[in-house]
Design a protein around this motif. Structure first.
Motif, PDB file in Angstrom:
ATOM      1  N   ALA A 212      38.235  26.339  48.695  1.00  0.00           N
ATOM      2  CA  ALA A 212      39.626  26.461  49.127  1.00  0.00           C
ATOM      3  C   ALA A 212      40.046  27.916  49.003  1.00  0.00           C
ATOM      4  CB  ALA A 212      40.533  25.582  48.259  1.00  0.00           C
ATOM      5  N   ILE A 213      41.172  28.257  49.630  1.00  0.00           N
ATOM      6  CA  ILE A 213      41.784  29.559  49.382  1.00  0.00           C
ATOM      7  C   ILE A 213      42.304  29.524  47.949  1.00  0.00           C
ATOM      8  CG2 ILE A 213      43.635  31.141  50.004  1.00  0.00           C
ATOM      9  CD1 ILE A 213      41.473  30.928  52.122  1.00  0.00           C
ATOM     10  N   ARG A 214      41.938  30.516  47.155  1.00  0.00           N
ATOM     11  CA  ARG A 214      42.306  30.491  45.735  1.00  0.00           C
ATOM     12  C   ARG A 214      42.934  31.814  45.321  1.00  0.00           C
ATOM     13  NH1 ARG A 214      40.007  25.921  43.913  1.00  0.00           N
ATOM     14  NH2 ARG A 214      38.147  25.160  44.995  1.00  0.00           N
ATOM     15  N   ASN A 215      43.770  31.755  44.320  1.00  0.00           N
ATOM     16  CA  ASN A 215      44.293  32.991  43.747  1.00  0.00           C
ATOM     17  C   ASN A 215      44.426  32.844  42.234  1.00  0.00           C
ATOM     18  OD1 ASN A 215      46.747  31.353  44.804  1.00  0.00           O
ATOM     19  ND2 ASN A 215      47.648  32.735  43.286  1.00  0.00           N
ATOM     20  N   GLY A 216      44.367  33.973  41.547  1.00  0.00           N
ATOM     21  CA  GLY A 216      44.418  33.952  40.090  1.00  0.00           C
ATOM     22  C   GLY A 216      44.797  35.308  39.547  1.00  0.00           C
ATOM     23  N   VAL A 217      44.818  35.386  38.216  1.00  0.00           N
ATOM     24  CA  VAL A 217      45.193  36.620  37.539  1.00  0.00           C
ATOM     25  C   VAL A 217      44.191  36.903  36.436  1.00  0.00           C
ATOM     26  CG1 VAL A 217      46.727  35.387  35.932  1.00  0.00           C
ATOM     27  CG2 VAL A 217      47.088  37.827  36.345  1.00  0.00           C
ATOM     28  N   GLY A 218      43.905  38.187  36.228  1.00  0.00           N
ATOM     29  CA  GLY A 218      42.956  38.560  35.188  1.00  0.00           C
ATOM     30  C   GLY A 218      43.401  39.808  34.448  1.00  0.00           C
ATOM     31  N   LEU A 219      42.816  40.021  33.275  1.00  0.00           N
ATOM     32  CA  LEU A 219      43.087  41.210  32.463  1.00  0.00           C
ATOM     33  C   LEU A 219      41.819  42.043  32.383  1.00  0.00           C
ATOM     34  CD1 LEU A 219      45.020  39.569  29.475  1.00  0.00           C
ATOM     35  CD2 LEU A 219      45.949  40.444  31.638  1.00  0.00           C
ATOM     36  N   LEU A 220      41.962  43.349  32.547  1.00  0.00           N
ATOM     37  CA  LEU A 220      40.832  44.257  32.430  1.00  0.00           C
ATOM     38  C   LEU A 220      40.841  44.913  31.055  1.00  0.00           C
ATOM     39  CD1 LEU A 220      40.855  46.010  35.927  1.00  0.00           C
ATOM     40  CD2 LEU A 220      39.897  43.790  35.246  1.00  0.00           C
ATOM     41  N   GLU A 221      39.710  45.465  30.684  1.00  0.00           N
ATOM     42  CA  GLU A 221      39.584  46.060  29.351  1.00  0.00           C
ATOM     43  C   GLU A 221      40.534  47.244  29.167  1.00  0.00           C
ATOM     44  OE1 GLU A 221      35.972  47.370  26.288  1.00  0.00           O
ATOM     45  OE2 GLU A 221      35.561  46.970  28.400  1.00  0.00           O
ATOM     46  N   ASN A 222      40.868  47.934  30.265  1.00  0.00           N
ATOM     47  CA  ASN A 222      41.760  49.087  30.168  1.00  0.00           C
ATOM     48  C   ASN A 222      43.234  48.698  30.135  1.00  0.00           C
ATOM     49  OD1 ASN A 222      42.313  48.330  32.777  1.00  0.00           O
ATOM     50  ND2 ASN A 222      41.580  50.220  33.738  1.00  0.00           N
ATOM     51  N   GLY A 223      43.524  47.399  30.113  1.00  0.00           N
ATOM     52  CA  GLY A 223      44.900  46.920  30.023  1.00  0.00           C
ATOM     53  C   GLY A 223      45.541  46.588  31.356  1.00  0.00           C
ATOM     54  N   ALA A 224      44.859  46.889  32.450  1.00  0.00           N
ATOM     55  CA  ALA A 224      45.412  46.583  33.770  1.00  0.00           C
ATOM     56  C   ALA A 224      45.403  45.076  34.009  1.00  0.00           C
ATOM     57  CB  ALA A 224      44.611  47.293  34.855  1.00  0.00           C
TER      58      ALA A 224
END
Length: 244
Positions: A203-215
């Motif tokens: 399916a078309i999907r979307n999400g959110v993530g955190l990077l090690e640099n805080g972004a």
């Protein structure tokens, strides 16, 4: 507004809206949520990461195309991320388009997010401007939301964004904005083991993530992908430490 079929969701779900602010400029982030990283005057075109049923995605900074995905990156140290679920009269926006039409100043970009019931009530925890509108959902059930672990995306008073597995969330946590969704895609840099075999349903999907640099990275696929492939993109390509 991108719509996607859940693998076995018991009821239709909708997504959340977020706001990003730089100095005195405000940019909205919606997951229904919106994300922005740089302010523009209201007269300028609003960069959106959106995918309609008959239109190709439009991509402008701070978003970029990467393989089968559009990735929008936010620096919480420079921008304020908020969620927006209701109008001032208490009615739910119900779609990214409705939110963008009412947002003032306009958002930098918008992206679907969160999970809502058929009556538009949040399926799990939802906090907006420090007010809890829905309680944490620890129930078991069918559908993507209930794939364990699920989690909570939150923003505290300092602007710091976090993703917390539901089992580790406690009511004493001070969140100005928070939304519960599922499943967790990545935890401590590793793909959720529950998704290793989640390769058939796409399916078309979307999400959110955190990077090690805080972004904070908000991602939407431009074509149908499996949960496993989506999680792999966060873990391998973006090297996210955590993703929801």
């Amino acid at each position: 507004e991108p719509r996607k079929k859940k693998e076995t969701d018991a009821a239709p779900t909708r997504r959340y809206t977020a706001l990003v602010k730089q100095g005195r400029c405000v940019a909205w982030v919606a997951w229904v949520g919106l994300v922005g990283t740089a302010c523009k005057a209201p007269s300028q075109e609003v960069p959106l990461a959106e995918r309609g049923p008959s239109t190709a995605p439009k991509v402008t900074p701070p978003c970029e195309r990467r393989a089968r995905y559009i990735v929008c990156t936010v620096d919480p140290a420079r921008h304020e991320i908020r969620l927006a679920y209701q109008r001032t009269d208490g009615t739910a926006f119900g779609s990214v388009a409705a939110f963008v039409a009412a947002a003032e100043p306009p958002p930098l970009f918008a992206m679907n997010a969160g999970m809502y019931q058929q009556n538009l009530m949040p399926l799990g925890l939802y906090v907006e401007r420090g007010e809890r509108l829905a309680a944490l959902n620890r129930r078991h059930g069918d559908g993507n939301f209930y794939i364990e672990p699920n989690g909570v995306f939150s923003v505290d008073a300092t602007g710091l964004a976090d993703i917390t597995p539901t089992g580790q969330w406690h009511d004493g946590q001070r969140a100005v904005f928070a939304t519960q969704s599922g499943p967790m895609l990545v935890t401590a840099g590793s793909i959720n083991p529950s998704l290793l075999d989640a390769t058939k349903s796409t399916a078309i999907r979307n999400g959110v993530g955190l990077l090690e640099n805080g972004a904070v990275v908000f991602v939407i696929s431009t074509e149908s992908v499996s949960l496993n492939a989506f999680a792999m993109f966060f873990a391998s390509d973006l090297r996210a430490t955590t993703a929801l």
